[in-house]
Design a protein around this motif. Structure first.
Motif, PDB file in Angstrom:
ATOM      1  N   ALA A 181      -1.159   1.686  -4.120  1.00  0.00           N
ATOM      2  CA  ALA A 181      -0.117   2.274  -3.272  1.00  0.00           C
ATOM      3  C   ALA A 181       1.281   2.002  -3.826  1.00  0.00           C
ATOM      4  O   ALA A 181       2.271   2.488  -3.266  1.00  0.00           O
ATOM      5  N   GLY A 182       1.373   1.249  -4.896  1.00  0.00           N
ATOM      6  CA  GLY A 182       2.687   0.869  -5.419  1.00  0.00           C
ATOM      7  C   GLY A 182       3.480   0.062  -4.393  1.00  0.00           C
ATOM      8  O   GLY A 182       4.712   0.085  -4.366  1.00  0.00           O
ATOM      9  N   ALA A 183       2.764  -0.686  -3.532  1.00  0.00           N
ATOM     10  CA  ALA A 183       3.422  -1.370  -2.408  1.00  0.00           C
ATOM     11  C   ALA A 183       3.999  -2.735  -2.780  1.00  0.00           C
ATOM     12  O   ALA A 183       4.842  -3.260  -2.069  1.00  0.00           O
ATOM     13  N   ILE A 184       3.524  -3.308  -3.902  1.00  0.00           N
ATOM     14  CA  ILE A 184       3.929  -4.678  -4.246  1.00  0.00           C
ATOM     15  C   ILE A 184       5.132  -4.641  -5.190  1.00  0.00           C
ATOM     16  O   ILE A 184       5.113  -3.934  -6.197  1.00  0.00           O
ATOM     17  N   LYS A 185       6.156  -5.371  -4.808  1.00  0.00           N
ATOM     18  CA  LYS A 185       7.406  -5.370  -5.589  1.00  0.00           C
ATOM     19  C   LYS A 185       7.665  -6.771  -6.127  1.00  0.00           C
ATOM     20  O   LYS A 185       7.006  -7.733  -5.740  1.00  0.00           O
ATOM     21  N   ASP A 186       8.673  -6.862  -6.956  1.00  0.00           N
ATOM     22  CA  ASP A 186       9.071  -8.147  -7.509  1.00  0.00           C
ATOM     23  C   ASP A 186       9.407  -9.151  -6.407  1.00  0.00           C
ATOM     24  O   ASP A 186       8.990 -10.307  -6.441  1.00  0.00           O
ATOM     25  N   ASP A 187      10.165  -8.677  -5.422  1.00  0.00           N
ATOM     26  CA  ASP A 187      10.586  -9.513  -4.302  1.00  0.00           C
ATOM     27  C   ASP A 187       9.676  -9.225  -3.108  1.00  0.00           C
ATOM     28  O   ASP A 187       9.609  -8.078  -2.636  1.00  0.00           O
ATOM     29  N   VAL A 188       8.988 -10.262  -2.613  1.00  0.00           N
ATOM     30  CA  VAL A 188       8.020 -10.042  -1.524  1.00  0.00           C
ATOM     31  C   VAL A 188       8.685  -9.491  -0.256  1.00  0.00           C
ATOM     32  O   VAL A 188       8.039  -8.804   0.551  1.00  0.00           O
ATOM     33  N   GLU A 189       9.970  -9.737  -0.097  1.00  0.00           N
ATOM     34  CA  GLU A 189      10.675  -9.184   1.074  1.00  0.00           C
ATOM     35  C   GLU A 189      10.669  -7.654   1.045  1.00  0.00           C
ATOM     36  O   GLU A 189      10.885  -6.997   2.057  1.00  0.00           O
ATOM     37  N   GLU A 190      10.437  -7.080  -0.149  1.00  0.00           N
ATOM     38  CA  GLU A 190      10.419  -5.609  -0.259  1.00  0.00           C
ATOM     39  C   GLU A 190       9.000  -5.052  -0.233  1.00  0.00           C
ATOM     40  O   GLU A 190       8.782  -3.875  -0.510  1.00  0.00           O
ATOM     41  N   PHE A 191       8.031  -5.898   0.073  1.00  0.00           N
ATOM     42  CA  PHE A 191       6.638  -5.427   0.151  1.00  0.00           C
ATOM     43  C   PHE A 191       6.552  -4.235   1.112  1.00  0.00           C
ATOM     44  O   PHE A 191       7.064  -4.286   2.227  1.00  0.00           O
ATOM     45  N   ASP A 192       5.899  -3.155   0.671  1.00  0.00           N
ATOM     46  CA  ASP A 192       5.842  -1.922   1.460  1.00  0.00           C
ATOM     47  C   ASP A 192       4.583  -1.915   2.339  1.00  0.00           C
ATOM     48  O   ASP A 192       3.556  -1.354   1.978  1.00  0.00           O
ATOM     49  N   GLN A 193       4.700  -2.541   3.515  1.00  0.00           N
ATOM     50  CA  GLN A 193       3.585  -2.674   4.451  1.00  0.00           C
ATOM     51  C   GLN A 193       3.007  -1.311   4.849  1.00  0.00           C
ATOM     52  O   GLN A 193       1.796  -1.130   4.901  1.00  0.00           O
ATOM     53  N   LEU A 194       3.900  -0.367   5.107  1.00  0.00           N
ATOM     54  CA  LEU A 194       3.467   0.960   5.551  1.00  0.00           C
ATOM     55  C   LEU A 194       2.707   1.697   4.441  1.00  0.00           C
ATOM     56  O   LEU A 194       1.672   2.315   4.670  1.00  0.00           O
ATOM     57  N   GLY A 195       3.243   1.579   3.220  1.00  0.00           N
ATOM     58  CA  GLY A 195       2.601   2.223   2.071  1.00  0.00           C
ATOM     59  C   GLY A 195       1.198   1.675   1.871  1.00  0.00           C
ATOM     60  O   GLY A 195       0.243   2.423   1.615  1.00  0.00           O
ATOM     61  N   CYS A 196       1.053   0.357   2.018  1.00  0.00           N
ATOM     62  CA  CYS A 196      -0.257  -0.286   1.894  1.00  0.00           C
ATOM     63  C   CYS A 196      -1.183   0.236   2.994  1.00  0.00           C
ATOM     64  O   CYS A 196      -2.321   0.635   2.722  1.00  0.00           O
ATOM     65  N   PHE A 197      -0.695   0.249   4.213  1.00  0.00           N
ATOM     66  CA  PHE A 197      -1.517   0.671   5.354  1.00  0.00           C
ATOM     67  C   PHE A 197      -1.998   2.119   5.185  1.00  0.00           C
ATOM     68  O   PHE A 197      -3.170   2.426   5.440  1.00  0.00           O
ATOM     69  N   GLU A 198      -1.106   3.016   4.724  1.00  0.00           N
ATOM     70  CA  GLU A 198      -1.485   4.425   4.511  1.00  0.00           C
ATOM     71  C   GLU A 198      -2.606   4.523   3.477  1.00  0.00           C
ATOM     72  O   GLU A 198      -3.548   5.302   3.624  1.00  0.00           O
ATOM     73  N   LYS A 199      -2.524   3.707   2.436  1.00  0.00           N
ATOM     74  CA  LYS A 199      -3.563   3.719   1.393  1.00  0.00           C
ATOM     75  C   LYS A 199      -4.890   3.221   1.969  1.00  0.00           C
ATOM     76  O   LYS A 199      -5.958   3.772   1.692  1.00  0.00           O
ATOM     77  N   LEU A 200      -4.826   2.198   2.818  1.00  0.00           N
ATOM     78  CA  LEU A 200      -6.051   1.655   3.410  1.00  0.00           C
ATOM     79  C   LEU A 200      -6.698   2.655   4.383  1.00  0.00           C
ATOM     80  O   LEU A 200      -7.923   2.723   4.493  1.00  0.00           O
TER      81      LEU A 200
END
Ligand code: B12
Ligand code: SF4
Ligand code: SF4
Length: 244
Positions: A181-200
């Motif tokens: 989902a390209g949800a994981i970023k360098d900074d964990v504060e920018e983790f894309d929870q919604l993007g991950c959830f949509e992929k799941l």
């Protein structure tokens, strides 16, 4: 030996006996955690948080490429079952020792819209010294990486406590490249929870798993390459001595 140490060892030993791999205790008056749909003063009444982890089988995770497998689905369910069983037994043991305890389910959702459990096992595990918050937004243990699942127990049984420790992912970035989902970023504060959830959600139907699971960032996160992090011993129980 102090009674607080006796209680700690009793629960740690029972965890090991029942198949747990990681054990730690947090003082929730020092490191408060957020709760949802629980009594407001519950953490004052039950100020100790016991965090337990089980390790997932590497060979099951190795079968995951870019989506969840049916083998992983079964393994995930069994891990939840074992964790809930350990938490149930520990709560009973605590009660027999004169304390109160609430086991918090490994994977129960109490608000589906917000996708929330009663508390965050990751947050409690970090407070109990089991590991750090990785770039993948998971609890990362120095020995097992993110290849673990967690459960928590709240209790008033007086106990020795562990301290949170500040490890980090350092230069590792393995999970960023593999996340579908390209949800994981360098900074964990920018983790894309919604993007991950949509992929799941997509995976749930596409691969017939019927659950919001994935496994890709868990597979990527193993301790090799984390160098000195491995010298820590956070939450990891020593193997029993079988030499006699
Ligand atoms: C609902 C849910 C989801 C939702 C996410 C919704 C959400 N907003 O969190 C969905 C379906 C998307 C999901 C996905 C996954 N999940 Co999930 N999920 C849960 C569940 C049941 C509840 C989470 C919850 O209440 N979230 C609400 C928010 C407020 O809490 P939080 O996200 O945990 O943490 C926040 C704060 O606490 C804060 N924070 C403060 N201190 C700390 C410390 C640490 C270490 C971290 C990481 C965060 C943190 O940062 C976060 C963001 O605001 C938990 C079980 C539980 N009760 O904890 C499992 C749980 C978090 N999931 C887990 C896993 C493994 C997964 C997946 C890999 C799927 C899979 N099994 O294959 C992915 C991973 C996605 C990712 N990289 O984060 C494990 C994590 C184990 C670990 N090693 O950390 C848990 C703990 C289940 C378990 N029993 O082990 N999940
Ligand atoms: S669970 Fe899958 S989609 Fe979500 S962050 Fe991990 S790898 Fe990405
Ligand atoms: S794979 Fe590496 S960067 Fe990602 S969470 Fe694990 S240790 Fe951190």
């Amino acid at each position: 030996m102090e009674i607080t140490e006796i209680h700690y060892r009793m629960l740690q030993e029972e965890t090991r006996r029942l198949g747990g791999d990681l054990f730690g205790v947090a003082d929730l008056t020092q490191t408060p955690i957020v709760t949802y749909d629980l009594d407001e003063d519950l953490l004052e009444k039950l100020p100790f948080g016991v965090s337990i982890g089980v390790r997932l089988a590497d060979a099951v995770l190795e079968g995951i490429e870019d989506h969840p497998t049916l083998l992983y689905l079964h393994h995930y369910r069994q891990a939840n079952y074992i964790l809930d069983r350990i938490a149930f037994h520990l709560a009973a043991l605590i009660q027999r020792a004169g304390g109160n305890a609430i086991p918090i389910a490994a994977s129960q959702i109490v608000n589906w819209e917000q996708q929330r459990g009663h508390l965050s096992h990751k947050e409690l595990a970090q407070a109990a010294g089991l590991g750090w918050r990785g770039r993948n937004n998971l609890l990362v243990n120095p020995a097992y990486g993110a290849r673990i699942r967690l459960v928590s127990i709240l209790t008033d049984l007086p106990m020795q406590v562990d301290k949170p420790v500040g490890n980090s992912c350092d230069t590792c970035r393995r999970c960023i490249a593999v996340c579908p989902a390209g949800a994981i970023k360098d900074d964990v504060e920018e983790f894309d929870q919604l993007g991950c959830f949509e992929k799941l959600k997509e995976f749930r139907n596409k691969y017939n798993v019927g659950q919001y699971i994935c496994g890709v960032c868990i597979k990527a996160c193993q301790p090799q390459g984390q160098g000195s992090a491995l010298t820590f011993n956070q939450g990891i129980m020593k193997q029993p001595d079988l030499s006699t």
